[in-house]
Design an enzyme around this catalytic site. Structure first.
Site, PDB file in Angstrom:
ATOM      1  N   LYS A  13      49.377  40.289  35.516  1.00  0.00           N
ATOM      2  CA  LYS A  13      49.238  41.731  35.765  1.00  0.00           C
ATOM      3  C   LYS A  13      49.765  42.100  37.167  1.00  0.00           C
ATOM      4  CE  LYS A  13      44.728  41.650  35.056  1.00  0.00           C
ATOM      5  NZ  LYS A  13      44.510  40.234  34.744  1.00  0.00           N
ATOM      6  N   ARG A  88      37.627  47.268  32.645  1.00  0.00           N
ATOM      7  CA  ARG A  88      37.280  45.923  32.193  1.00  0.00           C
ATOM      8  C   ARG A  88      36.016  45.905  31.353  1.00  0.00           C
ATOM      9  NH1 ARG A  88      39.853  42.781  36.846  1.00  0.00           N
ATOM     10  NH2 ARG A  88      39.669  40.643  36.168  1.00  0.00           N
ATOM     11  N   ARG A 126      48.265  29.031  41.636  1.00  0.00           N
ATOM     12  CA  ARG A 126      48.591  30.297  42.326  1.00  0.00           C
ATOM     13  C   ARG A 126      48.245  30.196  43.813  1.00  0.00           C
ATOM     14  NH1 ARG A 126      46.211  35.853  40.305  1.00  0.00           N
ATOM     15  NH2 ARG A 126      44.264  34.675  40.385  1.00  0.00           N
ATOM     16  N   ARG A 159      43.046  31.509  46.306  1.00  0.00           N
ATOM     17  CA  ARG A 159      41.907  32.379  46.012  1.00  0.00           C
ATOM     18  C   ARG A 159      40.684  31.550  45.650  1.00  0.00           C
ATOM     19  NH1 ARG A 159      43.567  37.380  42.142  1.00  0.00           N
ATOM     20  NH2 ARG A 159      41.589  36.822  41.161  1.00  0.00           N
ATOM     21  N   ARG A 170      35.470  33.160  34.478  1.00  0.00           N
ATOM     22  CA  ARG A 170      36.247  34.410  34.398  1.00  0.00           C
ATOM     23  C   ARG A 170      36.780  34.609  32.978  1.00  0.00           C
ATOM     24  NH1 ARG A 170      40.430  33.187  38.853  1.00  0.00           N
ATOM     25  NH2 ARG A 170      41.380  35.169  38.273  1.00  0.00           N
TER      26      ARG A 170
END
Ligand code: AP5
Ligand code: MG
Length: 213
Positions: A13, A88, A126, A159, A170
């Site tokens: 996203k 969400r 990431r 992160r 998640r």
């Protein structure tokens, strides 16, 4: 124009949002980024927000909707904006309907889909730039210089929620709380779907749909 990029953690996203926002000249409103800024700046709400974000749980609706209302009320959002990570929950989707109705704007929802094994691989690798927000991937999109941001030279960060055990939480939260939002939009005939394996394909799909409208 209100564009909603919808999809599980790690579907791309944020990556796609940057490109679309540059193309359409609208702000990128990422609830994750705004919530992380609250945490980093230790605002009044920041400590409470941290408990949820660090554990991989959704932040309560009332906090997030206030954050979104505040952000989209700023002058740079007057001609529209792109939402990344909101809504969400079905409650948040209803709130967005109200915001759109108040502004007399239409919502365009795009659901990005990526297989779960690819998501986990992407998120573990990431890295992000804490200064300018650029997104990298050690496996798929590495920076030119080892662990330094190509855009601003800052040291890249991992992160906190991009760790195996938190990624699992998640993804569970997504299945339980967020996926039902797709039915909400599906029933209204509002969602277009794209495979997120290749960002260029996602962008072409979104641009194609928007330009037809
Ligand atoms: P948020 O920051 O929104 O995280 P997320 O939804 O889990 O999504 P990510 O940012 O992890 O993934 P992305 O889809 O943006 O993928 P990216 O482009 O980075 O939210 C974090 C937390 O905040 C939540 O867990 C929750 O606690 C809270 N929160 C936020 N919004 C909320 C809300 N509305 N309500 C309640 N709580 C909320 O890409 C991922 C990686 O893949 C990158 O490394 C990238 O380089 C790579 N990549 C991207 N595209 C490709 C490709 N095509 N090929 C190969 N690699 C790719
Ligand atoms: Mg993101």
């Amino acid at each position: 124009m209100i564009i909603v990029l919808f999809g599980a953690p790690g579907v791309g996203k944020g990556t796609v949002a940057e490109i679309l926002c540059r193309r359409y000249g609208i702000p990128h409103v990422s609830t994750g980024d705004i919530l992380r800024t609250h945490i980093a700046k230790k605002t009044e709400a920041g400590e409470k927000i941290r408990e949820f974000v660090d554990a991989g749980f959704l932040v309560p609706d009332e906090i997030v909707t206030e954050v979104v209302r505040d952000r989209v009320g700023k002058t740079d959002c007057a001609k529209g904006f792109l939402l990344d990570g909101f809504p969400r929950t079905v409650e948040q989707a209803r709130e967005l309907d109200k915001i759109a109705a108040e502004r007399g704007e239409k919502i365009h929802v795009f659901n990005i889909d990526v297989p779960e094994d690819v998501i986990v691989r992407r998120l573990c690798a990431r890295r992000i730039c804490p200064k300018c927000g650029a997104i990298y991937n050690l496996e798929f999109r590495p920076p030119k210089k080892d662990m330094l941001c190509d855009c601003c030279g800052a040291a890249l960060a991992h992160r906190h929620d991009d760790r195996d055990e938190i990624i699992k939480v998640r993804l569970r939260e997504y299945g339980k709380m967020t996926k039902p939002v797709l039915d909400y939009y599906g029933k209204k005939g509002m969602a277009a779907h794209a495979s997120g394996l290749y960002s260029e394909e996602v962008i072409n799909k979104i641009v194609g749909v928007l330009e037809k409208k």
